[in-house]
Enzyme design. Structure first.
Site, PDB file in Angstrom:
ATOM      1  N   LEU A  53       0.814  -1.219   0.000  1.00 55.59           N
ATOM      2  CA  LEU A  53       0.000   0.000   0.000  1.00 55.59           C
ATOM      3  C   LEU A  53       0.842   1.260   0.000  1.00 55.59           C
ATOM      4  O   LEU A  53       0.308   2.362  -0.183  1.00 55.59           O
ATOM      5  CB  LEU A  53      -0.917   0.017   1.237  1.00 55.59           C
ATOM      6  CG  LEU A  53      -1.671  -1.281   1.555  1.00 55.59           C
ATOM      7  CD1 LEU A  53      -2.507  -1.099   2.817  1.00 55.59           C
ATOM      8  CD2 LEU A  53      -2.537  -1.720   0.392  1.00 55.59           C
ATOM      9  N   TYR A 103       2.516  11.728 -11.402  1.00 50.71           N
ATOM     10  CA  TYR A 103       1.954  10.752 -10.466  1.00 50.71           C
ATOM     11  C   TYR A 103       1.399   9.552 -11.225  1.00 50.71           C
ATOM     12  O   TYR A 103       1.672   8.394 -10.887  1.00 50.71           O
ATOM     13  CB  TYR A 103       0.864  11.404  -9.618  1.00 50.71           C
ATOM     14  CG  TYR A 103       0.149  10.443  -8.698  1.00 50.71           C
ATOM     15  CD1 TYR A 103       0.811   9.856  -7.621  1.00 50.71           C
ATOM     16  CD2 TYR A 103      -1.188  10.114  -8.900  1.00 50.71           C
ATOM     17  CE1 TYR A 103       0.161   8.969  -6.769  1.00 50.71           C
ATOM     18  CE2 TYR A 103      -1.847   9.226  -8.054  1.00 50.71           C
ATOM     19  CZ  TYR A 103      -1.170   8.663  -6.998  1.00 50.71           C
ATOM     20  OH  TYR A 103      -1.812   7.779  -6.161  1.00 50.71           O
ATOM     21  N   LYS A 107       2.569   5.535 -11.053  1.00 53.29           N
ATOM     22  CA  LYS A 107       1.675   4.444 -10.674  1.00 53.29           C
ATOM     23  C   LYS A 107       1.600   3.399 -11.777  1.00 53.29           C
ATOM     24  O   LYS A 107       1.582   2.189 -11.511  1.00 53.29           O
ATOM     25  CB  LYS A 107       0.276   4.970 -10.350  1.00 53.29           C
ATOM     26  CG  LYS A 107       0.208   5.942  -9.187  1.00 53.29           C
ATOM     27  CD  LYS A 107       0.753   5.354  -7.899  1.00 53.29           C
ATOM     28  CE  LYS A 107      -0.178   4.382  -7.233  1.00 53.29           C
ATOM     29  NZ  LYS A 107       0.317   3.940  -5.900  1.00 53.29           N
ATOM     30  N   ASN A 132     -11.485   7.211  -5.992  1.00 51.65           N
ATOM     31  CA  ASN A 132     -11.254   8.088  -4.836  1.00 51.65           C
ATOM     32  C   ASN A 132     -11.777   7.395  -3.576  1.00 51.65           C
ATOM     33  O   ASN A 132     -12.979   7.220  -3.420  1.00 51.65           O
ATOM     34  CB  ASN A 132     -11.977   9.423  -5.044  1.00 51.65           C
ATOM     35  CG  ASN A 132     -11.486  10.152  -6.276  1.00 51.65           C
ATOM     36  OD1 ASN A 132     -10.404  10.713  -6.289  1.00 51.65           O
ATOM     37  ND2 ASN A 132     -12.289  10.125  -7.338  1.00 51.65           N
ATOM     38  N   PRO A 282     -43.956  11.169  39.795  1.00 47.28           N
ATOM     39  CA  PRO A 282     -44.885  10.249  40.459  1.00 47.28           C
ATOM     40  C   PRO A 282     -46.300  10.824  40.534  1.00 47.28           C
ATOM     41  O   PRO A 282     -46.503  11.998  40.863  1.00 47.28           O
ATOM     42  CB  PRO A 282     -44.280  10.082  41.857  1.00 47.28           C
ATOM     43  CG  PRO A 282     -42.805  10.296  41.648  1.00 47.28           C
ATOM     44  CD  PRO A 282     -42.723  11.371  40.595  1.00 47.28           C
ATOM     45  N   GLY A 283     -47.274   9.989  40.189  1.00 50.96           N
ATOM     46  CA  GLY A 283     -48.678  10.383  40.251  1.00 50.96           C
ATOM     47  C   GLY A 283     -49.171  11.158  39.046  1.00 50.96           C
ATOM     48  O   GLY A 283     -50.373  11.447  38.946  1.00 50.96           O
TER      49      GLY A 283
END
Length: 370
Positions: A53, A103, A107, A132, A282-283
């Site tokens: 890689l 580049y 490659k 990409n 409560p209630g």
């Protein structure tokens, strides 16, 4: 299996190694900047698969493209040949290999070198031309528009969209890693050109991509979760969250508080409704209303209470005792007036889901005592 990963500290390398470890691989040789030729010599002696890689994307000198993308590949193969190691080699290339630039040329040279190595030795070689790649841990302001947009938007920085209608072909890092591991296991086939590709590709215009990521930032205020049934949206949203500043993981919600307790909207979605948190003292009894079409699910997670129903055309009352000690969902059908009463001595906490976000213009809520 002993696995060599070059470029181990890079974007793809970190994700690949994390998943290799998830799957129980323990003998992983990690090679990156700072590693020595002696280490590479040792790693190539007994490794059984190579993920190559490592590469150069933005060097200071143009000549470094060829040195990094061709020269190092040549060194790697020389070491493998030295040891007579016939380990398969997977290399990451780029669609830029088709371009006439430094580049791309470097490659393409690396690709050709690997393919010649395969012809000469018969060793399996997998040359992956990647689109990409995006996902967590990708470096922003480098060579990924997605990473740059996510980082800048998450950090309240401006972004620049050079061409709104430019088509972007994107591949997600998890799809890349899954494909690579499938290849290592011998389950991938090359294309007609003899090269390999990640098959799950998402195509989107650059302007649309920027708008989508920008909308993620606004979800904290609107509470509206994106449409996650769309695979690209789901992957982009996960990626965006990975770029949040570490001191901004949390955000406040608006609590509607009164003497009875509180009611707080948590998340909304365009297709899966709304989730809220209701706290009753409560209630206290809350509700006493019904809906034409809206339906809800109540889940008491703490405290004790009773949920009561009555069909609006009937006098019969239906009761369900609920408790945080026994989690169960109670459906609230349309056409039934309903309420929930806290019968315990502590707060009654209920998670409430509705099939649609609340719309004050069309509340579909009609008050009627049970």
């Amino acid at each position: 299996m002993k696995i060599l990963v070059t470029g181990a500290k890079g974007f793809i390398g970190k994700n690949l190694i994390a998943e290799l470890k998830n799957r129980g691989y323990e003998s992983i040789y990690e090679y990156d900047f700072g590693s020595t030729p002696e280490q590479l010599d040792a790693y190539t002696k007994d490794c059984e698969f190579v993920f190559h890689l490592a590469g150069v994307n933005r060097p200071e000198k143009e000549s470094e493209f060829m040195e990094g993308n061709f020269g190092f590949t040549s060194d790697l193969l020389d070491f493998l040949k030295k040891h007579g190691n016939r380990a398969p080699v997977l290399i990451t290339s780029s669609i830029q290999a088709l371009q006439d630039n430094p580049y791309g040329k470097s490659k393409k040279a690396g690709e050709d070198l690997l393919l010649r190595y395969q012809e000469e030795t018969g060793v399996p070689v997998y040359v992956y031309r990647l689109q990409n790649v995006f996902g967590k841990w990708c470096r922003p302001n480098y060579n990924s528009a997605v990473a740059t947009f996510c980082h800048n938007i998450a950090n309240d920085l401006p972004i620049m969209v050079s061409d709104q209608e430019r088509l972007m072909s994107l591949v997600y890092i998890d799809d890349v890693v899954e494909t690579f591991l499938s290849t290592m296991e011998g389950n991938e086939r090359c294309a007609k050109d003899g090269l390999y590709y990640v098959m799950t590709v998402h195509v989107v215009m650059l302007g649309e991509l920027a708008e989508m990521i920008q909308s993620f930032r606004e979800t904290r205020g609107s509470l509206m979760i994106p449409y996650l049934a769309d695979p690209l949206t789901r992957k982009l949203y996960s990626t965006y969250l990975s770029y949040l500043p570490e001191d901004q993981f949390s955000y406040p919600l608006k609590m509607n508080v009164d003497s009875r307790g509180s009611f707080t909207e948590f998340v909304k979605s365009p297709d899966r409704g709304q989730v809220s948190v209701n706290v009753s003292k409560p209630g206290i009894t809350k509700g006493n209303h019904w809906h034409h079409t809206k339906n809800e699910k109540f889940l008491v997670v703490s405290g004790e209470g009773i949920i009561r129903f009555r069909r609006i055309t009937d006098e019969k009352i239906i009761e369900y005792k609920v408790s945080g000690s026994k989690l169960e969902v109670v459906d609230i059908p349309p056409g039934y007036t309903h309420n929930i009463t806290n019968t315990g001595t502590s707060d009654l906490v209920t998670i409430m889901w509705a099939n649609e976000p609340f719309d004050p213009e069309k509340p579909d809520t009609f008050f009627l005592e049970v």
